[in-house]
Every structure is written in C-alpha cells, then in structure tokens.
Design an enzyme around this catalytic site. Structure first.
Site, PDB file in Angstrom:
ATOM      1  N   ASP A 235       0.828  -1.198   0.000  1.00 52.16           N
ATOM      2  CA  ASP A 235       0.000   0.000   0.000  1.00 52.16           C
ATOM      3  C   ASP A 235       0.871   1.260   0.000  1.00 52.16           C
ATOM      4  OD1 ASP A 235      -2.835   0.956   0.452  1.00 52.16           O
ATOM      5  OD2 ASP A 235      -1.911   1.896   2.195  1.00 52.16           O
ATOM      6  N   GLU A 299      14.832 -15.203   0.685  1.00 52.40           N
ATOM      7  CA  GLU A 299      15.190 -16.286   1.618  1.00 52.40           C
ATOM      8  C   GLU A 299      14.162 -17.414   1.543  1.00 52.40           C
ATOM      9  OE1 GLU A 299      15.014 -14.430   5.439  1.00 52.40           O
ATOM     10  OE2 GLU A 299      16.576 -12.974   4.917  1.00 52.40           O
TER      11      GLU A 299
HETATM   12  C1  NOJ Z   1      -4.411   2.966  -0.811  1.00 49.76           C
HETATM   13  C2  NOJ Z   1      -5.541   2.024  -0.565  1.00 49.76           C
HETATM   14  O1  NOJ Z   1      -5.811   1.310  -1.736  1.00 49.76           O
HETATM   15  C3  NOJ Z   1      -6.702   2.858  -0.096  1.00 49.76           C
HETATM   16  O2  NOJ Z   1      -7.899   2.132  -0.060  1.00 49.76           O
HETATM   17  C4  NOJ Z   1      -6.352   3.418   1.258  1.00 49.76           C
HETATM   18  O3  NOJ Z   1      -7.380   4.287   1.672  1.00 49.76           O
HETATM   19  C5  NOJ Z   1      -5.054   4.205   1.198  1.00 49.76           C
HETATM   20  N1  NOJ Z   1      -4.030   3.543   0.460  1.00 49.76           N
HETATM   21  C6  NOJ Z   1      -4.527   4.420   2.591  1.00 49.76           C
HETATM   22  O4  NOJ Z   1      -4.048   3.233   3.122  1.00 49.76           O
END
Ligand code: NOJ
Length: 590
Positions: A235, A299
C-alpha cells in the site's frame, strides 16, 4: 506450502520475447509466474459473508474459492483483514500479525491459504507500511511518551509554527481532504506536537528513516511468508519517505488524490525530471527499503512477490519500483487512467511495455479496484471526474448503464489480451457498475466525512457483490445484511444468473482467461496491425496467434472475418461482417 508449478511455464519451446527476456531465460530463472498472472482482487468485507453480520469474512472467501478457480485466475490479492478499528476499511492497521475478529481468525487465514493452494491459486496479502492505525500500540506508546523520545521518533511528530505552535508544520493537504497534520493533547491536557497523516487523522504516518520501524516490518513480512503467503501488495509504496525539511507543496488542480492522473500520457516516459515530484511521494529514499524486502523474500522458496501500489508518473519513473532487486510488479495506473480511445490506448500500451522493459519487468494492466469508480461506469463518464472523488446522486454526465457496460466489456477484452499480468477487481467479471445512489447516511469512506460531502469517495465501488439472484443480499451472506446497501436491481448481475449463459459478462471473462492461458498471451508481444486500413479509432494488434480488434469509435467498421481468421471471442455479437462501436473481437490468425 506452495502450489505445484504450472507445467506450461518453464517448457522452453519457441522463443517468445517479452519485456526484453526470452522464454528460455524465464525458464532458467524459474517460472516467474507473476509475469503473466491474472490476479483477482478480493475486498474481503464485500466478497462473501459466512456469518450473516453483513460484513464479508475469510471463511466466506474460502467458501467461494471454487468460483474463482472456475473463472481461471492464477492468484488472489486480499485487501486488509488485519486487526483494525476500520476507520479506512482496514487500511488502518492496529496489529499487522493478527486477523480482525470481524473477518475471522488466523486459523481461518490458514484454511483459506491451504484451500487456495490446493486449487493452484496463489495468495497475496496487503501490507500497509506507510501508516498504522492510531489504535496501534506503537502510536499509543508515542502519545504516552515525551517529545523527543524513541517512541515519538517512530512517527512523524513535529512542533507547530507560530508563537503558540498552533499552526500546522506545513501546508500539505491530506489525500482524503483537510490538513495532513493533527495536533495532539499532552497527557497533562496542554496542546502538544503535531503528527503527519497523509490519509485520515486515524492513520498516523510512520517514520521510515527510523531503523526500528524497518526492523519491525522485516518481521511482519516474515510472519506472513512463514505462513505461506505468496507475496504482498504494498500500500502507498511511493509514500514512505518524505523530502527532508518537509517543504510546503500545493499539487496541481488536475491531480487525482493519490498523485496520479495529472500527467498527459504523451509525456516522454524517460524524461523523469519533467514532472515535479511532490515532497511526500516518490522520494528516492524508498528504494532501499524495497531492496531490503527483496532480500527477505528471496530467503523463501516458491517465488514470493511484491507488487507496488505507487501512483507515480511518468511510467519510466514507476519502472524504478520494479528494478531487478526491488519489487516484481507495480500497478499500471496510467493504463487505468487512459480514456477509451484507440490513440490513447496504443500510446499507453507501447509506453508501458517499453518503460518496464528497460528494467526487464513485465507491465501490469488494471481497470478497476476498490479506490476508483468501477470501469463499467468510469469509461463512459463525462470529463472532469477526478480519481478519488467518486460519483453520487448529484454527479453530472453520468452514463446510460447498458451502453457503459458494453464499453467496459470491450475494454476488458483488450486488457486480457495484453502480455504481462492483469488485475481483476471482484465484481468486474459480473459487469457491476458503480453504485451511484447510496444514501448519504450509508456512506463510510473517510473522504466523504473529511470533505463534508463535497467528494463522494469510494463507497460506490465497494458494495457487496451479488452471488445468487432473488436471495436476500443476493447470496452475499446467509441473511439480508450488507454493510453498504445493495441496489434493488442487481439480480441480473448475480453470478448464478450469468453462469453458463452465453454472452454474459461472466462467460466473457471465463472465455478470455481460458484463451489467454491456452495461447500463452501473458508471455506474448504486441504487434500493431497497420495494414488493414482501419481508421484511427480502432485498436488492432496481434499477440502470438491471436489477433485483437477493438472499435473505440462511434461508427461501425467493416470486418472481413474470412480473411482475418477464426472468431474466438467477441465482447458483443458480431454480424454482417461489421464491428460495431464499443466492441472487441479476438481472432485466431489464419
Ligand atoms: C491505498 C488504498 O488502496 C486505499 O484504499 C487506502 O485508503 C489508502 N491507500 C490508505 O491506506
């Protein structure tokens, strides 16, 4: 435990070049399944609910895995199911190594993983390293500790400006609207420092310059790798490091909220300096983090992977995330942001393949996910809709659903014929449109609250998906409960209403995935067809033995089928040797 390698991959036959590598090279480096994989995104809260509380869960996912095997996907990516107060639907993690009771238990995860592997489906989990939840013990410790303490240094705390420190440390605006900073109250009741949150106030950013934070995440990776996870979708992989000094910055008005969408595709993907880099995105320092993680993954056996969620432009810069010693894939949001227009598609496809080839990586392709308006609606929206804003009852220029679905099916048929790896978002194989008429009081996206309803946000693409027509909650769960209300006219989209029905969107996806595997399209090349005299609104290319022709224009084109080949797939019925607008066909070349 890892799935049996696919015997199809790893058999050197003829030389097929892909992203600068030939098949023999791929063989010697292992199957590298991710180069050509179709990966299905599961948004657990909206996929299948086993216990009837209206929120999907891991046992629900396990119970429906058979449908995904039938669809023909290679892997699933599970959006977060970790312990979380759910202020941002689980992207606010309070414990990275446990399952939120709302979604089940670690044992449920193990079952899901084992059952998936038995079906030959790999499992990718979502890692959220940029920020934690404010409920995470690390943040609680930071709040309880004095300024300058080691606990505070794990997050981005700063003093405020002005004589009383009541002005935020800089002018940055949160992706969800409002300031990127919030001020804390000290344990003695006095106003304290400010902390940075790129997203919601409940999602404090970690300080990735801190070695302790890095060590924690190496352990978190190992926790899931030891359990058998096949990799991570990372993310906000472009956000972990901020520019030194945290200088003020105002993004261009046309930028989407995650930073993408602001750059015309024509920008030279190799001219990396032409686009100013915001001080909180795409800083050079992030790459050493991924080089470190790459070593951790190596690993482990079984080709574990990292996929970057990085809204970085131009594509030449995004390619840095998938250099040989960093991640394996990066979502291609430039492709997602492209309009349904042949010139634009040709450009973004060429640019993507070329940009990723410079680092020996495959391109990925994606049209929908849980953050954007579903492509069965988005590709037919009028101009001016920014990524992250969402749409709702007051939005203008909304498309007619049947026509928009037709276009989406044509677009999916182009995407699934491309070499590289494709991502499918749950429900797109059913042709689901964006849910536009959600009542205000049902909305849950922090964007909606932080902008006081000015931006609808992303709830419209997150509505629980329909499995069985005529059943309460369309078979999403055993009862009628659904955390976001489902539209009343979704019977026709239900999986059982489409299964086995020729021409349904579900059968179109199944056929595309089967043909894609049979003809090895994931490892192929795009050869544009210029010789047939189609106009500029037509996308025409061959990938190995398959010819793909898509009409993105508004008038029918002649399609001399007999001279072109055998019709294998059509996104709409093809008659009278014409290809109607918003239609894609796949032909076996003669
Ligand atoms: C990207 C994620 O896909 C989204 O849903 C989220 O709100 C933001 N990052 C924050 O984590």
């Amino acid at each position: 435990m890892t799935p049996e390698p696919n015997p199809e991959i790893g058999q050197p036959t003829e030389t097929i070049t892909f992203a600068g590598l030939d098949r023999e090279t791929l063989t010697t480096t292992g199957s590298e399944w991710w180069r050509s994989a179709v990966i299905y995104q599961i948004y657990p809260r909206s996929f299948a609910d086993s216990d009837g509380d209206g929120l999907g869960d891991l046992a629900g996912v396990t119970s429906r895995l058979g449908s995904l095997a039938e669809l023909g996907v290679d892997a699933i990516w599970l959006s977060p199911f970790f312990t979380s107060p759910q202020h941002d639907a689980g992207y606010d993690v309070a414990d990275y190594c446990d399952v939120d009771p709302r979604f089940g238990t670690l044992a449920d995860f193990d079952t899901l993983l084992n059952e998936s592997h038995k079906l030959g489906i790999r499992v990718i989990v979502d890692l959220v390293p940029n920020h934690t939840s404010w409920d995470h013990q690390w943040f609680k410790d930071a709040l309880a500790s004095p300024e300058g303490s080691v606990e505070r240094d794990r997050y981005m705390f700063r003093d405020g400006l002005g004589p009383n420190g009541d002005i935020a440390p800089n002018n940055w605006e949160s992706v969800f609207g409002g300031p990127m900073w919030s001020r804390i109250t000290n344990p003695d009741g006095t106003p304290g420092q400010w902390y940075l949150h790129i997203f919601d106030i409940s999602q404090p950013d970690l300080n990735w310059e801190n070695e302790w934070v890095r060590a924690q995440f190496r352990d978190i990776l190992r926790f899931w790798l030891d359990r058998g996870a096949d990799g991570f979708r990372v993310d906000v992989a472009h956000g972990l490091i901020k520019e030194a000094g945290l200088p003020d910055y105002t993004p261009p008005a046309e930028a989407g909220s995650m930073g993408g969408g602001a750059v015309p595709i024509e920008v030279d993907p190799h001219d990396l300096d032409r686009i100013p880099t915001p001080p909180y995105w795409a800083q050079d320092g992030v790459h050493e983090i991924y080089r470190d993680w790459n070593k951790v993954l190596s690993e482990y056996d079984g080709e574990r992977v990292l996929c970057a969620e990085a809204w970085v432009e131009p594509l030449g810069k995004l390619a840095r995330w998938v250099r040989d010693d960093e991640m394996h894939q990066a979502f291609n949001f430039t492709y997602l942001s492209a309009a349904w227009s042949a010139p634009e598609l040709r450009l973004v496809i060429d640019t993507s393949i070329a940009a990723f080839a410079t680092v020996g990586a495959p391109s990925t392709w994606v049209l929908s996910n849980h953050d954007v308006v579903r492509h069965a609606t988005r590709l037919s929206l009028g101009p001016g809709h920014l990524q992250g804003d969402g749409i709702g009852p007051k939005s203008v220029d909304l498309p007619e659903p049947a026509a928009a679905l037709r276009r989406a099916r044509a677009a999916s048929a182009v995407m699934l014929a491309l070499p590289g790896s494709s991502y499918i978002y749950q429900g797109e194989e059913l042709g689901l449109p964006e849910s536009i008429d959600l009542p205000d009081e049902a909305r849950q996206d922090p964007t909606w609250f932080r902008t006081h309803g000015e931006r609808y946000g992303r709830d419209g693409c997150r509505v629980p998906i329909p499995w069985e027509a005529g059943k309460p909650s369309y078979g999403f769960g055993p009862a009628g409960a659904s955390w976001l209300p489902q539209p009343s006219n979704w019977d026709a989209y239900a999986r059982d209403a489409q299964s086995g029905v020729p021409g349904s969107t579900l059968e179109l996806y199944k056929l595309a995935l089967a043909l894609r595997a049979e003809h090895d399209l994931g490892f192929g090349t795009v050869e544009w067809i210029e010789t047939l005299g189609f106009g500029p609104q037509v996308v025409a290319f061959s990938n190995g033995s398959i010819t793909v022709i898509a009409n993105t224009g508004t008038v029918p084109i002649e399609l001399p089928l007999e001279s072109l080949g055998e019709l294998l797939l059509a996104s709409e019925p093809v008659g009278e040797a014409v290809l109607l607008p918003d239609t894609t066909v796949w032909l076996r070349s003669v």
